[in-house]
Design a protein around this motif. Sequence first.
Motif, PDB file in Angstrom:
ATOM      1  N   ALA A  29      27.244  21.926 -13.092  1.00  0.00           N
ATOM      2  CA  ALA A  29      26.190  22.091 -11.657  1.00  0.00           C
ATOM      3  C   ALA A  29      27.206  20.330 -11.315  1.00  0.00           C
ATOM      4  O   ALA A  29      26.826  19.417 -11.248  1.00  0.00           O
ATOM      5  CB  ALA A  29      25.407  22.195 -11.063  1.00  0.00           C
TER       6      ALA A  29
ATOM      7  N   MET B 240      22.737  23.672 -14.965  1.00  0.00           N
ATOM      8  CA  MET B 240      21.042  24.325 -14.077  1.00  0.00           C
ATOM      9  C   MET B 240      21.076  25.347 -14.304  1.00  0.00           C
ATOM     10  O   MET B 240      22.515  26.511 -14.747  1.00  0.00           O
ATOM     11  CB  MET B 240      21.732  24.484 -12.469  1.00  0.00           C
TER      12      MET B 240
ATOM     13  N   ALA C 208      16.398  26.933 -12.407  1.00  0.00           N
ATOM     14  CA  ALA C 208      17.214  25.442 -11.502  1.00  0.00           C
ATOM     15  C   ALA C 208      17.950  25.846  -9.976  1.00  0.00           C
ATOM     16  O   ALA C 208      17.699  24.715  -9.263  1.00  0.00           O
ATOM     17  CB  ALA C 208      17.831  25.238 -12.492  1.00  0.00           C
ATOM     18  N   LEU C 209      18.811  26.496 -10.012  1.00  0.00           N
ATOM     19  CA  LEU C 209      19.508  27.073  -8.680  1.00  0.00           C
ATOM     20  C   LEU C 209      18.671  27.519  -8.201  1.00  0.00           C
ATOM     21  O   LEU C 209      18.428  26.889  -6.409  1.00  0.00           O
ATOM     22  CB  LEU C 209      20.631  28.011  -9.674  1.00  0.00           C
TER      23      LEU C 209
ATOM     24  N   THR D  90      16.608  24.270  -6.981  1.00  0.00           N
ATOM     25  CA  THR D  90      17.728  24.097  -5.582  1.00  0.00           C
ATOM     26  C   THR D  90      17.850  24.563  -4.722  1.00  0.00           C
ATOM     27  O   THR D  90      17.604  23.942  -3.207  1.00  0.00           O
ATOM     28  CB  THR D  90      18.887  23.482  -6.684  1.00  0.00           C
TER      29      THR D  90
ATOM     30  N   CYS E  32      17.695  18.554  -5.204  1.00  0.00           N
ATOM     31  CA  CYS E  32      18.485  19.248  -6.495  1.00  0.00           C
ATOM     32  C   CYS E  32      17.616  18.901  -8.114  1.00  0.00           C
ATOM     33  O   CYS E  32      17.063  18.006  -8.304  1.00  0.00           O
ATOM     34  CB  CYS E  32      19.575  18.295  -7.205  1.00  0.00           C
ATOM     35  N   THR E  33      17.451  20.056  -8.864  1.00  0.00           N
ATOM     36  CA  THR E  33      16.569  20.393 -10.149  1.00  0.00           C
ATOM     37  C   THR E  33      17.308  21.062 -10.859  1.00  0.00           C
ATOM     38  O   THR E  33      18.488  21.791 -10.780  1.00  0.00           O
ATOM     39  CB  THR E  33      15.665  21.562  -9.731  1.00  0.00           C
ATOM     40  N   TYR E  34      17.741  20.159 -11.858  1.00  0.00           N
ATOM     41  CA  TYR E  34      18.663  20.202 -13.063  1.00  0.00           C
ATOM     42  C   TYR E  34      17.924  20.858 -14.585  1.00  0.00           C
ATOM     43  O   TYR E  34      16.609  20.676 -14.381  1.00  0.00           O
ATOM     44  CB  TYR E  34      19.063  19.174 -13.504  1.00  0.00           C
ATOM     45  N   TRP E  35      18.477  21.090 -15.739  1.00  0.00           N
ATOM     46  CA  TRP E  35      18.081  21.601 -16.863  1.00  0.00           C
ATOM     47  C   TRP E  35      17.857  20.812 -17.934  1.00  0.00           C
ATOM     48  O   TRP E  35      19.652  19.692 -17.805  1.00  0.00           O
ATOM     49  CB  TRP E  35      18.483  22.960 -17.689  1.00  0.00           C
TER      50      TRP E  35
ATOM     51  N   TYR F  98      13.347  21.032 -17.402  1.00  0.00           N
ATOM     52  CA  TYR F  98      13.003  20.785 -15.709  1.00  0.00           C
ATOM     53  C   TYR F  98      13.098  19.373 -15.137  1.00  0.00           C
ATOM     54  O   TYR F  98      12.364  18.449 -15.640  1.00  0.00           O
ATOM     55  CB  TYR F  98      13.257  22.068 -14.236  1.00  0.00           C
TER      56      TYR F  98
END
Length: 134
Positions: free
Chosen positions: A32, A48, A52-53, A56, A62-65, A72
């Motif tokens: 991402a 992501m 996570a998507l 978001t 924004c959330t990420y792995w 997360y």
Amino acid sequence: MTSTTGTPRPSSRLAPEIAARLKRSADGLLPAIAQQYDTGEVLMLGWMDDEALHRTLTTGRCTYWSRSRQEYWVKGDTSGHFQWVKSVALDCDADTLLVKVDQVGAACHTGARTCFDEDVLLKDADSGASGPHQ
């Protein structure tokens, strides 16, 4: 869903019609790219999974792995350097996300504005320098 280290990740709430389109890596992730929405500045690259998507898309943040921590993380929760989502697009191959954001503060964990500020390998290739494009 299980990560490459065997750590179970929660089931995703991502809409099935979106999930069906995604081409993920072997570990279930998509790169991402975070880009500043108004200047086009490329800020960072995160990873992501479906959840996570989903987060978001539904929270506007924004959330990420984290591949290293296997958890997360929401950009800004610990640093205060938030990414407010303006748009999310899937590339033509459905294997990369472009997240246009309004970045508050530094995007890079080093404190730099972007993750691409410090180590420029080539600059202004069209400025007359000799090379393969001549």
